[in-house]
Scaffold this motif. Sequence first.
Motif, PDB file in Angstrom:
ATOM      1  N   GLU A 120       0.828  -1.197   0.000  1.00  0.00           N
ATOM      2  CA  GLU A 120       0.000   0.000   0.000  1.00  0.00           C
ATOM      3  C   GLU A 120       0.864   1.250   0.000  1.00  0.00           C
ATOM      4  OE1 GLU A 120      -2.611   0.752   3.420  1.00  0.00           O
ATOM      5  OE2 GLU A 120      -4.248   0.933   1.967  1.00  0.00           O
ATOM      6  N   ASN A 121       1.949   1.208   0.767  1.00  0.00           N
ATOM      7  CA  ASN A 121       2.858   2.364   0.782  1.00  0.00           C
ATOM      8  C   ASN A 121       3.514   2.582  -0.587  1.00  0.00           C
ATOM      9  OD1 ASN A 121       2.327   2.947   3.480  1.00  0.00           O
ATOM     10  ND2 ASN A 121       3.997   1.614   4.213  1.00  0.00           N
ATOM     11  N   TYR A 123       2.300   1.711  -3.434  1.00  0.00           N
ATOM     12  CA  TYR A 123       1.260   2.193  -4.339  1.00  0.00           C
ATOM     13  C   TYR A 123       1.009   3.691  -4.130  1.00  0.00           C
ATOM     14  CZ  TYR A 123      -3.415   2.823  -6.300  1.00  0.00           C
ATOM     15  OH  TYR A 123      -4.495   3.299  -7.008  1.00  0.00           O
ATOM     16  N   LYS A 124       0.938   4.126  -2.881  1.00  0.00           N
ATOM     17  CA  LYS A 124       0.725   5.539  -2.599  1.00  0.00           C
ATOM     18  C   LYS A 124       1.904   6.385  -3.084  1.00  0.00           C
ATOM     19  CE  LYS A 124      -2.348   5.033   1.387  1.00  0.00           C
ATOM     20  NZ  LYS A 124      -2.505   5.266   2.851  1.00  0.00           N
ATOM     21  N   ASP A 125       3.121   5.902  -2.850  1.00  0.00           N
ATOM     22  CA  ASP A 125       4.303   6.638  -3.318  1.00  0.00           C
ATOM     23  C   ASP A 125       4.321   6.733  -4.841  1.00  0.00           C
ATOM     24  OD1 ASP A 125       5.099   6.974  -0.731  1.00  0.00           O
ATOM     25  OD2 ASP A 125       6.507   5.269  -0.739  1.00  0.00           O
ATOM     26  N   ASP A 128       1.813   9.378  -5.783  1.00  0.00           N
ATOM     27  CA  ASP A 128       2.247  10.734  -5.433  1.00  0.00           C
ATOM     28  C   ASP A 128       3.395  11.210  -6.324  1.00  0.00           C
ATOM     29  OD1 ASP A 128       0.321  10.755  -3.464  1.00  0.00           O
ATOM     30  OD2 ASP A 128       1.715  10.150  -1.855  1.00  0.00           O
ATOM     31  N   THR A 137       1.495   0.598 -11.573  1.00  0.00           N
ATOM     32  CA  THR A 137       0.629   1.067 -10.490  1.00  0.00           C
ATOM     33  C   THR A 137      -0.638   0.223 -10.395  1.00  0.00           C
ATOM     34  OG1 THR A 137       1.445   3.325 -10.815  1.00  0.00           O
ATOM     35  CG2 THR A 137      -0.576   3.061  -9.571  1.00  0.00           C
ATOM     36  N   LYS A 141      -1.927  -2.340  -7.332  1.00  0.00           N
ATOM     37  CA  LYS A 141      -3.282  -2.252  -6.788  1.00  0.00           C
ATOM     38  C   LYS A 141      -3.989  -3.601  -6.865  1.00  0.00           C
ATOM     39  CE  LYS A 141      -7.645   0.239  -7.405  1.00  0.00           C
ATOM     40  NZ  LYS A 141      -8.358   1.268  -8.209  1.00  0.00           N
TER      41      LYS A 141
END
Length: 215
Positions: A120-121, A123-125, A128, A137, A141
């Motif tokens: 999850e981290n 994916y968020k990075d 961003d 990406t 997910k």
Amino acid sequence: MGPRKENHRFYEQGSQLPQAPPTQQASRFMTSRERSIQKAREGKPVEQRQQQQVLSFLGNLQSNFTSLVRLVEKRLTYDRTKEVAFERLYQEMDVLKQDQELNQLRPLYIDLILFHDRMENIYKDAIDSGKVSPELTELLKSLNGELMEILYRRGVEPIILTSYNFDPKYQEVVKTEPTYDREEDNLIVDIVRNGFKYKDVILRPTKVIIKKYQG
């Protein structure tokens, strides 16, 4: 002389004929009504005995029926007590089985949850920074969704935040922010990490940031 003697003997013999019993003699002179009354009187004791026998039979039958009803009630009570005892035993066995299963699988669940956090981290990075291709990406997910599906099938699911008020049963404070508004005291500001539970057992509380009132 001869015939007179014979007649005399005949009358003497006739006077010596056996007499009928008094009852028979009396019955000869009874009317039909008297005979029916006498028969009724003679038959009455027989009817009374029959009635007594019937009453005695009914009394024994009622006593046996009452005993049978008590036996059935006792049996039903015993069966209900036994059923409750077995149900409690099955529940206790289920709890022990769940506890044993959880103790064996808890390390695996924790590792899968940590792996979910890393993905999850990443994916968020990636979102961003925008430096990762959309295909990669989307792959991250998808993989993270499959991992969550595996946890769901094992009875592991995230703890849903139903209120912004801090609840120590499901949440753990990792940071506080000051507030001068008393109504904002213990109010959740942000979620650092999602919490997870196995059925009703907390595997990891939700890591949160809350506000603390500064009086």
